[in-house]
Design a protein around this motif. Structure first.
Motif, short mmCIF file in Angstrom:
data_model
loop_
_atom_site.label_atom_id
_atom_site.label_comp_id
_atom_site.label_asym_id
_atom_site.label_seq_id
_atom_site.Cartn_x
_atom_site.Cartn_y
_atom_site.Cartn_z
N LYS A 478 -16.00 -3.89 -8.45
CA LYS A 478 -14.86 -3.00 -8.23
C LYS A 478 -14.85 -2.47 -6.80
CE LYS A 478 -12.46 1.01 -10.20
NZ LYS A 478 -12.48 2.05 -11.26
N SER A 482 -9.63 -4.96 -3.98
CA SER A 482 -8.53 -4.06 -3.64
C SER A 482 -8.06 -3.35 -4.91
CB SER A 482 -7.37 -4.86 -3.03
OG SER A 482 -6.86 -5.79 -3.98
N ASN A 483 -7.25 -2.29 -4.75
CA ASN A 483 -6.78 -1.53 -5.91
C ASN A 483 -5.98 -2.41 -6.86
OD1 ASN A 483 -7.96 0.84 -5.03
ND2 ASN A 483 -6.15 1.47 -3.85
N THR A 486 -8.30 -4.82 -8.81
CA THR A 486 -9.17 -4.21 -9.83
C THR A 486 -8.47 -4.09 -11.18
OG1 THR A 486 -8.48 -2.00 -9.04
CG2 THR A 486 -10.55 -2.89 -8.19
#
Length: 615
Positions: A478, A482-483, A486
């Motif tokens: 994680k 990247s956001n 994830t």
């Protein structure tokens, strides 16, 4: 096999396969039992020594095989550059049949010829007669037998089998149909039987003569020149009494010249000496060690892996590495080889290959896998790797493939011209392209190496859900994503997806969590220990090599024939494309670019492992 096999082509015990040695068992057991149980004055020491003599001949031949493969891989004094392939290895794997055959005849002679009982250890007159009879009738009769075997009738039915090997190895010398070996033994028996009936034979004359035959046979087919020129300068007539490896090599390329057994005298007498004999001898003698373009640096795995190297047992090296029960019987040799690896502190050349215009070599570090995990061994191992890199730099190597990250050495030697390639990008590409089409979710489990993290990143970015079984692995991945990516990373204690990407550290219990029919795809260099018979196991990241990869006669560890690991292929691709960049440490080459390059240069993805079966 000859082009038109004649009668008595096959050995009588061919149908026994690897159990063929049982034909010697009754003789050996009886000989040993008799020697132990009989009184001292009734024992026949010469009969008892037959089996040790057969073993010594096998060891003698194996030493020549290993030496020849080592020298021809390095290139110095190599005679022929043509390559050897699996077909030749398969054809020559029965080289020990002639030793079994000889053993049976020796036991028969020792039992039924009264004059052969209780031979003395030494008799000088017997040795002299052996030399005279070999130099006279044996060499003369062999010359004319050999010429007869090159007549098209006998050649097509028998001798063409031997000449199928243009580039010879030491054991090529004894690769003949059974009928030929009968005629050869009849010739070599002339000195032995003559001295027996003259009652001048001895253990030394027999053992010495057989050792001489094996030595000269192996030497003449070893494909590297090593007879120093000064020997012929000191004693010029020696050129008529002893051939050289290059002399007999011409017979295998020209076919109609250099028929002599070991003494070229009759080739000179009858005008069949090849005119290129002297020039080939001199050019081979001064040939320098070959400078490779690409070096693959590897290491030993287990103590038994020494036998699976190309320098070890040719038959084992030509098959994927697997545990073989009879190697446990060789523990004294295994222990000795381990001691040598502890003492010998330099890499050694294992193999050479040719890929289009590139010259490839494989170098091995004399350390085992377990030693790489020992803290106190790291300095020594790093020193060996550094020495290998600097040696490659000195030789002008373009790329050097490493099985471990090499940023340490780039930091110490920032001006390196040789590029260090760990092959991670191609390993990632191979794993990604091994995932079945239409897969929506996968489990990733194992030590989270650079390869594992890059695979997880690529999958998450591509919209495929990646399941992890451990919280620490979930957190580690994680942190690298990247956001948006994830969102496709899932922590789960249950491995429901049917595709598992696995590496070192995968346990048996974790494999048992997988559903029936799961595909395990390794991303590590070492395969997982299989715990399921109802699941499929892929090979470690690898690709099928194209036909223009030449001189391939051994398997790379557990991989099938003509299959190369992604880490090894990557170095070749970097050199072919002249990318001129390092790929090690945290550096990762463009995954799509190296995958396309592999396909363009003829490498092909593997289908499901042929060894993987589902119940």
């Amino acid at each position: 096999m000859a082009s038109k096999p004649g009668i008595l082509t096959e050995w009588p015990w061919t149908w026994l396969g690897s159990y063929k040695y049982v034909v010697l068992a009754p003789w050996t057991i009886h000989s040993t039992y008799s020697y132990i149980m009989k009184d001292a004055n009734e024992r026949d020491f010469s009969n008892f020594l037959i089996f040790p003599l057969l073993l010594s001949r096998m060891i003698h031949n194996q030493i020549w095989i290993s030496l020849s493969r080592f020298r021809t891989a390095k290139g110095n004094n190599r005679i022929l550059d043509k390559t050897i392939e699996f077909e030749q290895v398969d054809r020559e794997r029965n080289w020990d049949d002639q030793i079994i055959f000889n053993g049976i005849l020796f036991y028969l002679g020792s039992k039924y010829i009264e004059a052969a009982h209780n031979l003395p250890l030494w008799r000088a007159d017997g040795v002299v007669w052996t030399v005279v009879l070999h130099a006279g009738p044996v060499e003369f009769l062999y010359y004319w037998l050999h010429r007869a075997l090159h007549h098209h009738f006998l050649y097509s039915r028998y001798h063409s089998h031997h000449h199928s090997s243009i580039v010879t190895e030491p054991i090529t010398s004894v690769i003949h149909p059974f009928a030929e070996h009968i005629s050869y033994f009849a010739l070599f028996a002339i000195p032995m039987l003559s001295t027996v009936f003259m009652r001048t034979a001895s253990i030394v004359s027999f053992a010495g003569y057989l050792t001489y035959i094996d030595f000269m046979n192996n030497m003449g087919h070893c494909n590297f020149e090593h007879i120093p020129k000064w020997i012929f300068s000191i004693f010029p007539p020696l050129k008529y009494l002893m051939y050289t490896p290059s002399y007999h090599s011409l017979h295998h390329t020209q076919f109609r010249t250099n028929y002599a057994l070991f003494m070229p005298f009759y080739d000179y007498v009858y005008g069949t000496m090849d005119k290129a004999s002297d020039s080939l001898y001199e050019s081979s003698l001064v040939r320098k060690e070959e400078a490779p373009d690409v070096v693959h640096l590897t290491h030993l795995i287990t103590p038994e892996s020494i036998y699976h190297l190309r320098l070890g047992f040719a038959q084992l090296a030509s098959e994927p590495h697997k545990s073989t029960w009879y190697l446990w019987l060789m523990w004294p040799v295994t222990l000795w080889s381990m001691m040598i690896t502890w003492i010998y502190g330099r890499t050694f050349t294992v193999e050479r290959n040719v890929f289009k215009h590139l010259k490839l070599q494989t170098w091995a570090i004399p350390k085992y896998r377990v030693q790489f995990y020992m803290q106190w061994q790291r300095e020594t191992i790093n020193g060996m790797i550094e020495d290998a890199i600097l040696e490659a730099e000195e030789k002008g190597v373009k790329e050097e493939g490493l099985n471990k990250y090499g940023e340490l050495f780039i930091g110490k030697h920032p001006q390196l011209k040789v590029k260090l390639i760990d092959g991670s990008s191609l390993a990632v590409a191979v794993v990604l392209n091994s995932i079945p089409k239409g897969t929506k979710e996968v489990v990733i489990r194992g030590n989270l190496t650079k390869v594992a993290c890059s695979i997880a990143l690529a999958l998450c970015q591509g919209g495929i859900q990646v399941f992890t079984l451990r919280e620490d692995e979930y957190k580690m991945l994680k942190a690298k994503l990247s956001n948006e990516a994830t969102n496709n990373l899932v922590l789960s204690k249950h491995g429901s997806p049917k595709t598992w990407l696995v590496g070192d550290g995968l346990s048996k219990d974790e494999q048992l969590k997988a559903s029936k029919g799961t595909i395990f795809i390794p991303f590590s260099q070492f395969p997982p220990k299989k715990a399921r018979k109802d699941c499929l196991y892929n090979n470690t990241p690898a690709m099928l090599a194209p036909k223009h990869l030449e001189n391939v006669d051994s398997c790379e560890n557990w991989l099938p024939r003509r299959v190369m690991s992604a880490w090894r292929i990557a170095g070749v691709l970097h050199a072919m494309e002249e990318w001129n960049v390092h790929e090690c440490g945290n550096m990762m080459f463009n995954i799509d670019k190296i995958w396309q390059a592999s396909l363009e240069h003829g490498f092909r993805p593997l289908t499901m492992s042929t060894e993987s079966k589902m119940n």
